[in-house]
Design an enzyme around this catalytic site. Structure first.
Site, PDB file in Angstrom:
ATOM      1  CG  LEU A  11      -1.711   1.869   1.588  1.00  0.00           C
ATOM      2  CD1 LEU A  11      -2.635   1.789   0.638  1.00  0.00           C
ATOM      3  CD2 LEU A  11      -2.571   1.217   2.688  1.00  0.00           C
ATOM      4  CB  VAL A  12       3.499   2.966   2.609  1.00  0.00           C
ATOM      5  CG1 VAL A  12       4.723   3.874   2.244  1.00  0.00           C
ATOM      6  CG2 VAL A  12       1.836   2.934   3.471  1.00  0.00           C
ATOM      7  N   GLY A  13       4.919   1.777   0.138  1.00  0.00           N
ATOM      8  CA  GLY A  13       6.155   1.394  -0.857  1.00  0.00           C
ATOM      9  C   GLY A  13       5.605   1.496  -2.273  1.00  0.00           C
ATOM     10  CE1 TYR A 124       2.344  -3.040  12.960  1.00  0.00           C
ATOM     11  CE2 TYR A 124       3.582  -4.105  12.161  1.00  0.00           C
ATOM     12  CZ  TYR A 124       2.750  -3.125  12.069  1.00  0.00           C
ATOM     13  OH  TYR A 124       3.349  -2.266  10.595  1.00  0.00           O
ATOM     14  N   PRO A 151       3.165   6.839  11.081  1.00  0.00           N
ATOM     15  CG  PRO A 151       2.422   5.666   8.941  1.00  0.00           C
ATOM     16  CD  PRO A 151       3.806   5.958  10.364  1.00  0.00           C
ATOM     17  CG  ASN A 153      -5.913   3.252  11.548  1.00  0.00           C
ATOM     18  OD1 ASN A 153      -4.551   3.237  12.723  1.00  0.00           O
ATOM     19  ND2 ASN A 153      -5.930   2.146  11.701  1.00  0.00           N
ATOM     20  CB  ILE A 154      -1.859   4.023   6.009  1.00  0.00           C
ATOM     21  CG1 ILE A 154      -1.389   4.648   6.465  1.00  0.00           C
ATOM     22  CG2 ILE A 154      -1.496   4.793   4.102  1.00  0.00           C
ATOM     23  CD1 ILE A 154       0.682   4.348   6.466  1.00  0.00           C
ATOM     24  CE  LYS A 175     -16.910  -5.963   7.008  1.00  0.00           C
ATOM     25  NZ  LYS A 175     -17.030  -6.556   8.540  1.00  0.00           N
TER      26      LYS A 175
HETATM   27  O1  GFB Z   1      -8.461  -0.984  10.999  1.00  0.00           O
HETATM   28  P1  GFB Z   1      -8.003  -2.145  12.170  1.00  0.00           P
HETATM   29  O2  GFB Z   1      -8.717  -3.412  12.090  1.00  0.00           O
HETATM   30  O3  GFB Z   1      -6.895  -2.008  12.769  1.00  0.00           O
HETATM   31  O4  GFB Z   1      -9.444  -2.133  12.935  1.00  0.00           O
HETATM   32  P2  GFB Z   1      -6.991  -1.084  14.562  1.00  0.00           P
HETATM   33  C1  GFB Z   1      -9.380  -0.279  13.553  1.00  0.00           C
HETATM   34  C2  GFB Z   1     -11.446  -0.703  14.094  1.00  0.00           C
HETATM   35  O5  GFB Z   1     -12.220  -0.870  12.688  1.00  0.00           O
HETATM   36  C3  GFB Z   1     -11.271  -1.628  14.787  1.00  0.00           C
HETATM   37  C4  GFB Z   1     -13.251  -1.964  13.609  1.00  0.00           C
HETATM   38  O6  GFB Z   1     -12.509  -1.195  15.571  1.00  0.00           O
HETATM   39  C5  GFB Z   1     -12.086  -2.653  14.362  1.00  0.00           C
HETATM   40  O7  GFB Z   1     -13.172  -3.212  15.246  1.00  0.00           O
HETATM   41  N1  GFB Z   1     -13.923  -3.190  11.951  1.00  0.00           N
HETATM   42  C6  GFB Z   1     -14.761  -3.275  11.937  1.00  0.00           C
HETATM   43  C7  GFB Z   1     -13.292  -3.191  11.922  1.00  0.00           C
HETATM   44  N2  GFB Z   1     -15.087  -3.515  11.164  1.00  0.00           N
HETATM   45  C8  GFB Z   1     -14.153  -4.043  10.371  1.00  0.00           C
HETATM   46  C9  GFB Z   1     -13.642  -4.901   9.568  1.00  0.00           C
HETATM   47  O8  GFB Z   1     -15.186  -5.403   9.071  1.00  0.00           O
HETATM   48  N3  GFB Z   1     -11.936  -5.571   8.736  1.00  0.00           N
HETATM   49  C10 GFB Z   1     -10.764  -4.211   9.980  1.00  0.00           C
HETATM   50  N4  GFB Z   1     -10.115  -4.697  10.185  1.00  0.00           N
HETATM   51  N5  GFB Z   1     -11.609  -3.565  11.068  1.00  0.00           N
HETATM   52  C11 GFB Z   1      -3.998  -1.552  13.495  1.00  0.00           C
HETATM   53  C12 GFB Z   1      -3.296  -2.614  13.596  1.00  0.00           C
HETATM   54  O9  GFB Z   1      -5.355  -1.410  14.494  1.00  0.00           O
HETATM   55  O10 GFB Z   1      -3.997  -0.111  12.958  1.00  0.00           O
HETATM   56  C13 GFB Z   1      -1.845  -2.543  13.265  1.00  0.00           C
HETATM   57  O11 GFB Z   1      -3.348  -3.917  14.571  1.00  0.00           O
HETATM   58  C14 GFB Z   1      -1.533  -1.183  12.451  1.00  0.00           C
HETATM   59  O12 GFB Z   1      -0.973  -3.176  13.286  1.00  0.00           O
HETATM   60  C15 GFB Z   1      -2.883  -0.411  12.235  1.00  0.00           C
HETATM   61  O13 GFB Z   1      -1.177  -0.702  13.638  1.00  0.00           O
HETATM   62  C16 GFB Z   1      -2.427   1.575  11.837  1.00  0.00           C
HETATM   63  O14 GFB Z   1      -5.913   0.282  13.963  1.00  0.00           O
HETATM   64  O15 GFB Z   1      -7.887  -1.664  15.873  1.00  0.00           O
END
Ligand code: GFB
Length: 300
Positions: A11-13, A124, A151, A153-154, A175
């Protein structure tokens, strides 16, 4: 100058211009000697280090050990090889998940080691924190000009849309599309109550290029806009952008992760006072467009 971008297909690279952007087959970052040989062979003078084993909340929780091991080895190797080959500048990517879960807000760069990261991604987060430690240690002992960026969330084009391993925005775009096509509910993980800062990948690329050429301070450089957005608002905005009019439902069987992680971007604002971040609405429009253009390869 000869710039290597690690993780150049991600994504970033993929958003960052570089002279060398090897695939995993062309450069194995798990093998120190291979990296040393590659840097010497290509006379690399600068590195933007984006490569990582990454994933959203579920992937992090399911693969804590793999995330720790892969990222610790990759990061340690890249900086050690850069030192051995006298690379003039390295910019390494951390993430706002490195901050302690219990912290005073806004999260500032001097807090990153002040406590345990959130349980959903501590492995991580610790592996990423070591980029700060190794960069500072090599600066003190060897005089290396290695810096780190944090950064929030990207998101953006060329994101990972796999529903098991992706971050929230690409997951919700996919979704929502599937809910439209199957006339079903649009299911959001968790309560929708957490807050996140989001930065469009095009902004990350521009700011990182500026950091490469202008920022030489050991303190991690926080890269985030001022705005926090609730997950429920992201869901509603994606539904609106994509024309979904059905039910948005929240599945509490899934975790929320950190409630919020607002970061202090005052250093960025001081050094880049006129920078205009891409709005979340514009960024989501571009991300949805990219998804629709590449849907066939994503969903097969
Ligand atoms: O983006 P995400 O997976 O990462 O989740 P984090 C962000 C929020 O979105 C959480 C909600 O509260 C999830 O419960 N969410 C709702 C969902 N629906 C969905 C879905 O369908 N998929 C996902 N993935 N989330 C990450 C770290 O944490 O932040 C990484 O785990 C990295 O290591 C990244 O640092 C920047 O923001 O919670």
């Amino acid at each position: 100058m000869s710039l290597l971008v690690t993780g150049g297909r991600g994504l970033v690279g993929s958003a960052i211009a570089g002279d060398f952007k090897p695939t995993r087959d062309e450069l194995d970052l798990m093998d120190l000697e291979s990296i040393v040989a590659y840097l010497n062979e290509n006379q690399i003078t600068q590195i933007i280090h984006c490569a990582a084993k990454v994933g959203g909340i579920k992937a992090n929780m399911d693969q804590l050990g793999e995330f720790f091991y892969a990222n610790t080895i990759i990061n340690t190797n890249v900086l050690e090889a850069a030192r051995c080959c006298s690379v003039e500048k390295v910019v390494s990517f951390m993430s706002t998940c490195v901050f302690p879960d219990k912290a005073t807000y806004p999260l500032s760069a001097d807090q990153i080691h002040d406590g345990e990261p959130h349980s959903s991604n501590y492995a991580y987060a610790y592996s990423k924190r070591m980029l700060d430690v190794q960069s500072r240690a090599y600066r003190e002992q060897y005089g290396c000009n290695f810096v780190t960026v944090i950064p929030c969330n990207i998101y953006g084009p060329n994101d990972n849309f796999d529903l098991e391993s992706s971050h929230v925005i690409p997951a919700l775009i996919r979704k929502c599309d599937e809910a439209i096509n199957t006339h079903s509910d649009f299911v959001i993980w968790g309560s929708g109550e957490p807050w996140r800062e989001f930065i469009f990948v095009g902004d990350v690329a521009e700011i990182t290029s500026w950091v490469l050429n202008n920022y030489n301070d050991p303190a991690p450089f926080i890269m985030s806009p001022e705005s926090e957005v609730q997950i429920s608002t992201i869901a509603q905005t994606i539904a609106s952008v994509m024309g979904f009019e059905g039910n948005i439902v929240y599945d509490s069987h899934y975790p929320d992760g950190q409630l919020k992680k607002p970061s202090d971007n005052s250093v960025l604002r001081e050094l880049m006072p006129d920078y205009q971040f891409t709005s979340i609405e514009d960024g989501l429009q571009q991300s949805v467009h990219w998804y629709k253009e590449h849907k066939k390869e994503i969903t097969t």
